[in-house]
Design an enzyme around this catalytic site. Sequence first.
Site, short mmCIF file in Angstrom:
data_model
loop_
_atom_site.label_atom_id
_atom_site.label_comp_id
_atom_site.label_asym_id
_atom_site.label_seq_id
_atom_site.Cartn_x
_atom_site.Cartn_y
_atom_site.Cartn_z
N TYR A 60 36.24 62.85 2.21
CA TYR A 60 37.01 62.05 1.25
C TYR A 60 38.49 62.33 1.47
CZ TYR A 60 32.73 61.05 -1.47
OH TYR A 60 31.49 60.62 -1.89
N PHE A 209 28.89 54.54 -6.86
CA PHE A 209 29.38 53.22 -7.27
C PHE A 209 28.68 52.75 -8.55
CE2 PHE A 209 30.32 52.12 -2.55
CZ PHE A 209 31.48 52.89 -2.60
N PRO A 210 28.64 53.61 -9.61
CA PRO A 210 27.90 53.22 -10.82
C PRO A 210 28.54 52.09 -11.60
CG PRO A 210 29.11 55.25 -11.19
CD PRO A 210 29.23 54.95 -9.73
N GLY A 212 30.55 49.55 -9.96
CA GLY A 212 31.03 48.52 -9.06
C GLY A 212 31.84 48.98 -7.88
N GLY A 213 32.13 50.28 -7.80
CA GLY A 213 32.87 50.77 -6.64
C GLY A 213 34.26 50.20 -6.53
N LEU A 217 33.23 44.11 -12.45
CA LEU A 217 31.87 43.72 -12.80
C LEU A 217 31.91 42.37 -13.52
CD1 LEU A 217 30.42 47.08 -14.16
CD2 LEU A 217 30.07 46.07 -11.91
#
Length: 280
Positions: A60, A209-210, A212-213, A217
Amino acid sequence: MSNRFRLGGDLDVNRLGFGAMRLPSKDGMGGPARDPEAGRAVLRRAVELGVDHIDTADFYVSHDGAVRANSLIREALYPYPSNLVIATKVGPIIRPDGLHQGTPADMRGLVEANLTGLGVDRFDLVYLRIGAMTPPRGESLAERFEALAALREEGLIRHLGLSNVDTGHLAEARAIAPVAAVQNHAAQSGDADVLAACQESGIAFVPFFPVGGGRELDDERLAKVAARHGATVPQIGLARLLATSPVALAIPGTGSLPHLEDNMAAAAITLTDDDLADLS
């Protein structure tokens, strides 16, 4: 349903944690660098708001390599709170020509790079990440997982996890060593079977991505329930995820303090049976 979960059976964590992928970069992994102090401020505030589970990875990093999630975590939070659980992922290797999958022989070096970057001697949880965005069907993970299991036996890792896998991979890994958590894409097809297997065995299911990343949404069902609660659509998305199963954990990530505050407020939302019916 409890807001807490015993990860691996012995690490008590808030089911709403924090994902570090967006800390170094404005546009997700490998994007333009963010202001490092903004990332450090987000991390400090996350812990103040009750985050005790942070998900990260050595890969990352910002596009120029100047800002790294692990470095930000160490700079902001070290010495770490005694209750803070840090999870990382190994497997992918990023080179100038693209993304490569690490070999079993690479696993020790990848784990040690994460240990050094975070300034720790042992990891609470290390995921083996395979493939890209969908599980690589029919690909064996046995040798790579065996290499991580050996590091667990040495004491460098407390618990092992899997990322981007199907039920076949999960069964293959569990024949080698205990699996404490599975981390898959939140919208991945076939994950109902993976979630069911995790729930049956008390394994944490931790979608990435809970919300929508980074993409907006757009779901009328989410909007309807959000209006009912005076909440935002992403907050209802997180609340729905947590209501899916007692083994479901959420790790939304952000580099923005207001966005962090919004995400953490989702823990206070209790969805009713009518809400869940509308969202089904």
